[in-house]
Design a protein around this motif. Structure first.
Motif, PDB file in Angstrom:
ATOM      1  N   GLY A  38      56.267 -14.022  34.953  1.00 38.17           N
ATOM      2  CA  GLY A  38      56.270 -14.669  33.410  1.00 38.17           C
ATOM      3  C   GLY A  38      56.505 -13.514  32.429  1.00 38.17           C
ATOM      4  O   GLY A  38      56.999 -12.667  32.873  1.00 38.17           O
ATOM      5  N   PHE A  39      56.190 -13.878  31.261  1.00 36.47           N
ATOM      6  CA  PHE A  39      56.214 -12.884  30.117  1.00 36.47           C
ATOM      7  C   PHE A  39      54.895 -12.437  29.498  1.00 36.47           C
ATOM      8  O   PHE A  39      54.023 -13.273  29.441  1.00 36.47           O
ATOM      9  N   ALA A  40      54.942 -11.200  29.176  1.00 39.49           N
ATOM     10  CA  ALA A  40      53.661 -10.667  28.155  1.00 39.49           C
ATOM     11  C   ALA A  40      54.188 -10.246  26.838  1.00 39.49           C
ATOM     12  O   ALA A  40      55.455  -9.847  26.574  1.00 39.49           O
ATOM     13  N   ALA A  62      48.285  -7.639  33.402  1.00 45.39           N
ATOM     14  CA  ALA A  62      49.352  -7.066  33.070  1.00 45.39           C
ATOM     15  C   ALA A  62      49.977  -6.852  31.552  1.00 45.39           C
ATOM     16  O   ALA A  62      50.309  -6.009  31.030  1.00 45.39           O
ATOM     17  N   ALA A  63      49.690  -8.117  30.784  1.00 42.76           N
ATOM     18  CA  ALA A  63      49.759  -7.959  29.154  1.00 42.76           C
ATOM     19  C   ALA A  63      48.817  -6.891  28.602  1.00 42.76           C
ATOM     20  O   ALA A  63      49.218  -6.514  27.791  1.00 42.76           O
ATOM     21  N   ILE A  64      47.544  -7.036  28.985  1.00 43.69           N
ATOM     22  CA  ILE A  64      46.560  -5.865  28.414  1.00 43.69           C
ATOM     23  C   ILE A  64      47.176  -4.381  28.758  1.00 43.69           C
ATOM     24  O   ILE A  64      46.996  -3.909  27.589  1.00 43.69           O
ATOM     25  N   GLY A  85      35.690 -10.172  38.579  1.00 43.46           N
ATOM     26  CA  GLY A  85      36.954 -10.696  37.885  1.00 43.46           C
ATOM     27  C   GLY A  85      37.592 -10.921  39.125  1.00 43.46           C
ATOM     28  O   GLY A  85      37.349 -10.951  40.377  1.00 43.46           O
ATOM     29  N   SER A  86      38.783 -11.513  38.965  1.00 43.71           N
ATOM     30  CA  SER A  86      40.081 -11.738  40.065  1.00 43.71           C
ATOM     31  C   SER A  86      40.236 -10.616  40.715  1.00 43.71           C
ATOM     32  O   SER A  86      40.786  -9.478  40.028  1.00 43.71           O
ATOM     33  N   TRP A  87      40.479 -10.701  42.081  1.00 45.43           N
ATOM     34  CA  TRP A  87      40.664  -9.240  42.839  1.00 45.43           C
ATOM     35  C   TRP A  87      42.213  -9.179  42.701  1.00 45.43           C
ATOM     36  O   TRP A  87      42.829  -8.033  42.948  1.00 45.43           O
ATOM     37  N   GLU A  88      43.006 -10.156  42.441  1.00 44.24           N
ATOM     38  CA  GLU A  88      44.445  -9.876  42.187  1.00 44.24           C
ATOM     39  C   GLU A  88      44.641  -9.289  41.029  1.00 44.24           C
ATOM     40  O   GLU A  88      45.506  -8.410  40.748  1.00 44.24           O
ATOM     41  N   ALA A  89      43.924  -9.314  40.018  1.00 43.73           N
ATOM     42  CA  ALA A  89      44.049  -8.640  38.684  1.00 43.73           C
ATOM     43  C   ALA A  89      43.390  -7.332  38.699  1.00 43.73           C
ATOM     44  O   ALA A  89      43.549  -6.494  37.793  1.00 43.73           O
ATOM     45  N   PHE A  90      42.460  -6.925  39.728  1.00 40.77           N
ATOM     46  CA  PHE A  90      41.889  -5.699  39.671  1.00 40.77           C
ATOM     47  C   PHE A  90      42.407  -4.560  39.390  1.00 40.77           C
ATOM     48  O   PHE A  90      41.963  -3.536  38.829  1.00 40.77           O
ATOM     49  N   PRO A  91      43.398  -4.285  40.278  1.00 38.39           N
ATOM     50  CA  PRO A  91      44.257  -2.982  40.233  1.00 38.39           C
ATOM     51  C   PRO A  91      44.804  -2.753  38.828  1.00 38.39           C
ATOM     52  O   PRO A  91      44.834  -1.727  38.365  1.00 38.39           O
ATOM     53  N   VAL A  92      45.427  -3.758  38.312  1.00 35.16           N
ATOM     54  CA  VAL A  92      46.052  -3.582  36.779  1.00 35.16           C
ATOM     55  C   VAL A  92      44.820  -3.557  35.883  1.00 35.16           C
ATOM     56  O   VAL A  92      44.932  -2.543  34.796  1.00 35.16           O
ATOM     57  N   ARG A 113      57.850  -7.357  23.928  1.00 34.39           N
ATOM     58  CA  ARG A 113      57.820  -8.488  25.143  1.00 34.39           C
ATOM     59  C   ARG A 113      58.517  -7.911  26.284  1.00 34.39           C
ATOM     60  O   ARG A 113      59.304  -7.257  26.498  1.00 34.39           O
ATOM     61  N   GLY A 114      57.755  -8.459  27.543  1.00 35.22           N
ATOM     62  CA  GLY A 114      58.044  -7.767  28.658  1.00 35.22           C
ATOM     63  C   GLY A 114      57.997  -8.708  29.825  1.00 35.22           C
ATOM     64  O   GLY A 114      57.096  -9.733  29.782  1.00 35.22           O
ATOM     65  N   MET A 115      58.621  -8.785  30.847  1.00 33.90           N
ATOM     66  CA  MET A 115      58.710  -9.506  31.978  1.00 33.90           C
ATOM     67  C   MET A 115      57.671  -9.013  33.196  1.00 33.90           C
ATOM     68  O   MET A 115      57.439  -7.769  33.329  1.00 33.90           O
ATOM     69  N   VAL A 116      56.794  -9.688  33.669  1.00 31.12           N
ATOM     70  CA  VAL A 116      55.775  -9.308  34.562  1.00 31.12           C
ATOM     71  C   VAL A 116      55.616 -10.286  35.767  1.00 31.12           C
ATOM     72  O   VAL A 116      55.871 -11.516  35.840  1.00 31.12           O
ATOM     73  N   GLY A 117      55.631  -9.526  36.718  1.00 30.87           N
ATOM     74  CA  GLY A 117      55.340 -10.297  38.253  1.00 30.87           C
ATOM     75  C   GLY A 117      53.926 -10.205  38.331  1.00 30.87           C
ATOM     76  O   GLY A 117      53.133  -9.225  38.304  1.00 30.87           O
ATOM     77  N   ALA A 118      53.585 -11.563  38.722  1.00 28.97           N
ATOM     78  CA  ALA A 118      51.763 -11.882  39.201  1.00 28.97           C
ATOM     79  C   ALA A 118      51.669 -12.643  40.006  1.00 28.97           C
ATOM     80  O   ALA A 118      52.331 -13.663  40.054  1.00 28.97           O
ATOM     81  N   THR A 119      50.886 -12.822  40.974  1.00 27.23           N
ATOM     82  CA  THR A 119      50.375 -13.629  41.682  1.00 27.23           C
ATOM     83  C   THR A 119      49.515 -14.843  41.345  1.00 27.23           C
ATOM     84  O   THR A 119      49.307 -16.158  41.888  1.00 27.23           O
ATOM     85  N   ASN A 120      48.862 -14.749  39.929  1.00 26.19           N
ATOM     86  CA  ASN A 120      47.958 -15.669  39.382  1.00 26.19           C
ATOM     87  C   ASN A 120      48.190 -15.475  37.948  1.00 26.19           C
ATOM     88  O   ASN A 120      48.263 -14.547  37.374  1.00 26.19           O
ATOM     89  N   VAL A 121      47.371 -16.450  37.092  1.00 28.17           N
ATOM     90  CA  VAL A 121      47.411 -16.264  35.804  1.00 28.17           C
ATOM     91  C   VAL A 121      46.659 -15.015  35.283  1.00 28.17           C
ATOM     92  O   VAL A 121      46.985 -14.339  34.440  1.00 28.17           O
ATOM     93  N   ALA A 122      45.444 -14.913  36.105  1.00 29.28           N
ATOM     94  CA  ALA A 122      44.745 -13.592  35.714  1.00 29.28           C
ATOM     95  C   ALA A 122      45.194 -12.345  35.634  1.00 29.28           C
ATOM     96  O   ALA A 122      45.048 -11.678  34.960  1.00 29.28           O
TER      97      ALA A 122
END
Length: 343
Positions: free
Chosen positions: A203-205, A235-237, A272-279, A221-230
């Motif tokens: 997606g895009f941030a 990544a935007a944050i 929170g989402s474990w997928e988002a946790f590292p970021v 504006r940047g492109m991000v790779g992510a496994t889900n919305v969270a």
């Protein structure tokens, strides 16, 4: 003031109103036997004496100090929805302070009602946090209190709008439930948002930074790779924090419409989402490098500039910074906020 420093300050309980013993004597008819009033009873002096000698925390804190002047509450008023800076010299007593809003020229009746609503929520959570500290030995974390206030206010407004069966008084300004508002000096607001597509896992941030006066500072504006919305929102944050750091900003408020991620940041990644946790962990560490970094959740209507920049449909290029002059796709949104926008 650091968020965790407040817990080292002892907080005293609110002042109990010392009662006045009523004698209920009949001065007009001295021979008449004195009887207790039907609406109030006489409290013997020895009862008050017993109360004031109880082994409890001191009973000498005034309402003004407890809700407005105590050092740990100042960052809550300033970092909360009102961005209110407490002026000690102008506070004589609490009722007069509240009345100063009612008789002010801060805006329409709806705007005054919105301000007083935020005052009520803020006072309640200050009182609740203080009681938890005194009686439950819990720590005081201003960022968590601010987050709770913001969530409660926005939840109340959403429930008021959605409620059916009887009319609700609209406490927000006419139009959308919320709109972007400038931060108090010396803060800058870093609004972030992300779009995400499940099929491509990308997606895009979008990041938009504005001064306390509302003037545009920078965008990215940047492109991000992510496994889900969270994960995309996280990544935007992180992208917003990185841009703010690259610009050598010192005091920032990072605003996102991702309630899950902001709550995670405010509570130190405890949920929170474990997928988002590292970021989110990276963003939290980066936030600690600023002089003051605060996390704020806002509804999408108050985050439109970042939302537009993160949209997949706009033609703006990725991995580009705009400084002082916004991209053409943002001019309309920034002007709609009613704030200065160079173009």
């Amino acid at each position: 003031m650091k968020a965790n420093s407040a817990r080292r300050r002892p907080v005293q309980p609110a002042a109990a109103h010392r009662g006045t013993e009523k004698t209920n004597s009949n001065t007009e008819n001295p021979g008449t036997e004195a009887r207790p009033s039907a609406s109030s009873s006489v409290i013997p002096g020895n009862v008050w004496k017993c109360i004031w000698h109880l082994k409890t925390p001191p009973k000498d804190e005034f309402v003004e100090h407890m809700l407005l002047l105590c050092p740990w509450v100042e960052p809550i008023w300033f970092g909360g929805p009102l961005n209110y800076r407490v002026n000690r010299a102008n506070i004589s007593n609490f009722p007069a302070w509240v009345l100063s809003f009612i008789g002010s020229d801060l805006g329409s009746k709806d705007e005054i009602a919105r301000i007083l609503m935020n005052v009520a929520f803020t006072c309640w959570f200050i009182w609740k946090t203080r009681c938890s500290f005194v009686y439950d030995n819990r720590g005081i974390y201003p960022n968590q209190v601010i987050m709770s206030i913001s969530n409660s206010v926005n939840g109340f407004l959403e429930a008021s709008v959605a409620s059916e069966g009887h009319p609700q008084r609209n406490l927000s300004r006419p139009g959308p439930p919320a709109c972007w508002g400038p931060p108090g000096h010396p803060f800058l607001k870093v609004n972030v948002d992300a779009s995400w597509e499940a099929s491509s896992k990308s997606g895009f941030a979008g990041v938009v930074i504005r001064y306390h006066a509302g003037k545009f500072v920078a965008a990215r504006r940047g492109m991000v790779g992510a496994t889900n919305v969270a994960a995309a929102e996280a990544a935007a944050i992180l992208l917003g924090c990185e841009l703010a750091k690259a610009l050598a900003l010192e005091c920032i408020i990072v605003e996102s419409d991702s309630k899950e991620n902001i709550l995670c940041l405010a509570q130190g990644c405890s949920r929170g989402s474990w997928e988002a946790f590292p970021v989110i962990s990276k963003a939290l560490r980066l936030g600690g490098l600023f002089q003051d970094c605060r996390w704020s959740w806002v509804p999408r209507s108050a985050n439109l500039a970042a939302h537009v920049l993160a949209s997949r449909s706009i033609p703006e290029m990725c991995d580009v910074n705009w400084v002082n002059f916004p991209p053409s796709s943002l001019v309309h949104v920034l002007n709609k906020d009613g704030l200065p926008c160079p173009h």
